[in-house]
Design a protein around this motif. Sequence first.
Motif, short mmCIF file in Angstrom:
data_model
loop_
_atom_site.label_atom_id
_atom_site.label_comp_id
_atom_site.label_asym_id
_atom_site.label_seq_id
_atom_site.Cartn_x
_atom_site.Cartn_y
_atom_site.Cartn_z
N PRO A 1 0.86 -1.24 0.01
CA PRO A 1 -0.16 0.15 0.01
C PRO A 1 1.07 1.25 -0.13
O PRO A 1 1.95 1.33 0.76
N ARG A 2 0.44 2.25 -0.80
CA ARG A 2 1.20 3.43 -0.92
C ARG A 2 1.74 4.12 0.57
O ARG A 2 2.52 4.61 0.54
N GLU A 3 0.54 4.07 1.27
CA GLU A 3 0.79 4.75 2.63
C GLU A 3 1.83 4.07 3.39
O GLU A 3 2.16 4.74 4.41
N ASP A 4 2.19 2.95 3.10
CA ASP A 4 3.22 2.10 4.03
C ASP A 4 4.68 2.34 3.51
O ASP A 4 5.73 1.99 4.02
N GLU A 5 4.76 3.01 2.05
CA GLU A 5 5.92 3.07 1.43
C GLU A 5 7.06 3.70 2.24
O GLU A 5 8.32 3.21 2.24
N PRO A 6 6.97 4.77 2.89
CA PRO A 6 7.87 5.53 3.76
C PRO A 6 8.43 4.75 4.77
O PRO A 6 9.30 4.99 5.09
N ARG A 7 7.84 3.70 5.51
CA ARG A 7 8.25 2.91 6.37
C ARG A 7 9.55 2.02 6.12
O ARG A 7 10.27 1.67 6.68
N PHE A 8 9.70 1.74 4.66
CA PHE A 8 10.52 0.84 4.30
C PHE A 8 12.13 1.34 4.40
O PHE A 8 12.81 0.74 4.81
N ARG A 9 12.36 2.64 4.22
CA ARG A 9 13.83 3.20 4.57
C ARG A 9 14.13 2.74 5.79
O ARG A 9 15.43 2.57 5.96
N ALA A 10 13.58 2.95 6.85
CA ALA A 10 13.77 2.59 8.21
C ALA A 10 14.29 1.17 8.34
O ALA A 10 15.11 0.93 9.20
N TRP A 11 13.61 0.38 7.41
CA TRP A 11 14.15 -1.19 7.52
C TRP A 11 15.12 -1.39 6.59
O TRP A 11 16.09 -2.01 6.99
N VAL A 12 15.04 -0.72 5.35
CA VAL A 12 16.14 -1.28 4.49
C VAL A 12 17.49 -0.54 4.90
O VAL A 12 18.58 -1.36 4.49
N ASP A 13 17.66 0.56 5.13
CA ASP A 13 18.86 1.19 5.60
C ASP A 13 19.91 0.21 6.24
O ASP A 13 21.05 0.05 5.98
N PRO A 14 19.40 -0.01 7.77
CA PRO A 14 20.21 -1.08 8.40
C PRO A 14 20.51 -2.50 8.02
O PRO A 14 21.62 -2.84 8.04
N ILE A 15 19.47 -2.85 6.81
CA ILE A 15 19.75 -4.27 6.48
C ILE A 15 20.87 -4.10 5.33
O ILE A 15 21.92 -4.91 5.16
N VAL A 16 21.04 -3.11 4.44
CA VAL A 16 22.07 -2.92 3.73
C VAL A 16 23.02 -2.51 4.27
O VAL A 16 24.16 -2.99 4.04
N ALA A 17 23.32 -1.62 5.36
CA ALA A 17 24.46 -1.42 6.04
C ALA A 17 25.25 -2.70 6.57
O ALA A 17 26.21 -2.99 6.78
N GLY A 18 24.44 -3.71 7.08
CA GLY A 18 24.74 -4.91 7.65
C GLY A 18 25.54 -5.68 6.57
O GLY A 18 26.16 -6.94 6.81
N LEU A 19 25.41 -5.57 5.17
CA LEU A 19 26.07 -6.06 4.27
C LEU A 19 27.41 -5.91 4.00
O LEU A 19 28.29 -6.32 3.30
N ASP A 20 28.01 -4.62 4.91
CA ASP A 20 29.21 -4.12 4.58
C ASP A 20 30.23 -5.01 5.02
O ASP A 20 30.31 -5.77 6.10
N PRO A 21 31.29 -5.34 3.91
CA PRO A 21 32.34 -6.16 4.41
C PRO A 21 33.40 -5.63 5.28
O PRO A 21 34.37 -6.31 5.51
N ASP A 22 33.41 -4.10 5.21
CA ASP A 22 34.49 -3.81 6.03
C ASP A 22 34.70 -4.36 7.51
O ASP A 22 33.66 -4.48 8.15
N THR A 23 35.67 -4.48 7.99
CA THR A 23 35.88 -5.58 9.10
C THR A 23 35.41 -4.65 10.42
O THR A 23 35.53 -5.03 11.36
N ARG A 24 35.27 -3.05 10.00
CA ARG A 24 34.87 -2.38 11.22
C ARG A 24 33.40 -2.48 11.48
O ARG A 24 32.86 -2.00 12.64
N THR A 25 32.55 -3.17 10.73
CA THR A 25 31.17 -3.21 10.95
C THR A 25 31.02 -4.09 12.39
O THR A 25 31.44 -5.09 12.50
N SER A 26 30.35 -3.52 13.03
CA SER A 26 30.03 -3.78 14.45
C SER A 26 29.07 -4.93 14.73
O SER A 26 28.07 -5.25 13.86
N ALA A 27 29.12 -5.43 15.78
CA ALA A 27 28.06 -6.60 16.26
C ALA A 27 26.70 -5.87 16.20
O ALA A 27 25.62 -6.44 16.04
N GLU A 28 26.99 -4.67 16.81
CA GLU A 28 25.64 -3.88 17.00
C GLU A 28 24.91 -3.47 15.46
O GLU A 28 23.62 -3.58 15.61
N SER A 29 25.65 -3.31 14.62
CA SER A 29 24.91 -2.85 13.50
C SER A 29 24.52 -4.20 12.86
O SER A 29 23.37 -4.39 11.87
#
Length: 411
Positions: free
Chosen positions: A157-185
Amino acid sequence: MTQAPLFQQITDFANRADPYPLYEELRKNPVLHEEEGGPYVFSSYWDIEALLHDPRISSDAANLAAGDDELSGPEATGLPPSFIRLDPPEHDRLRRIANSSFGPPHRPRRIENMRGELGEIVTGLIDGFGDARQIDLVDQFAYPFPVTVICRLLGVPREDEPRFRAWVDPIVAGLDPDTRTSAESQRTAQEARLQLGMYLNGLVEQRAREPRDDMLSDLVNSHSPDGAMTTMEVLSTAVLLLIAGHETTVNLITNGMLTLLRHPEVLERLCNEPALSVKIVEELLRYEPPVQIVPQRTNITDIEVRGVTIPKGSRLWLVLAAGNRDPERFQDPERFDPDRGDIQHLGFGSGIHSCFGAPLARLETQIALSELARRLENPRLVADPPPYRQNAILRGPRHLEVAFDGLRRAA
């Protein structure tokens, strides 16, 4: 001062704005293995293409040596692996079911029939710039466009589209191969994935009761020769499509506009020749691919590449962006040339795991860039290089400030 290992330099955020000199150095040793237990890194076009087609190379994390794929299995996400993390025959079964609602033979014109709607979304976003003379292309255009498209394709639903950025950004950040990626992320990424999965589960239950003309309904109610997806497989596929279906396109559009602003003569041509967008997008996929590295492949048996024996269960990292500028494959590879005749790039991968959403990503980017070129008067970069995202795999600017003199009228 001791220089850091080459692969560590590539994943170091300090080099995100221009990793290409490092890729050139990497190609001097096309099978790089810098430390015991570390990945084998490949940078030659021909080696990467061969490995992407080699049945001895696995995408299934279960085939990695113990401890090499922490926090990425079903126990970490609550969902089974998506089909891009599986091998045949299960990969093939799930991909065929998903494709039956995305393209030929069952939905041969689903993407092409979206052309008009894509144009309307782009026009609305550009009109939304109003009287502004400077915009952040990422926040105001490159992000909302593909996330709107994939949500509508799936039936969110279009009214739910803005909610996705709050979910997607941390998911994508968790893919980072940099060894500094923390357990918290990583924990934040898991939580976001779980919340996204729970939200989609509600939609799946609704579509099972009341099917609509959207991709999620097709996945839920599929009865193909391959059988039906389980509810968990539908959820895993939907999460994959929501993330992969927009994140790479955000980067492709942003990298594309950045490249065009650095090559104003090509931008001017595009303004006058909208059809040039087809060639431009293909050259962008070679020159500035949104997916720079394919990580975490492994070999299910010992293999030999260029005389190097790679033990079973090793981690294999395929640097697509290095292969795309390999002078053994492309003439004058450091030059951006949309008139290039030979353009068999690795921008969408290759083999059985080639990008599922490539037709949609191509069309979105062609429309986006051609309309930006036509409607922005005298566009120019405010800062070069712009600030980049942390991620080395899905590389693209976090912001792209563009100044312009005004908007031309919509067609």
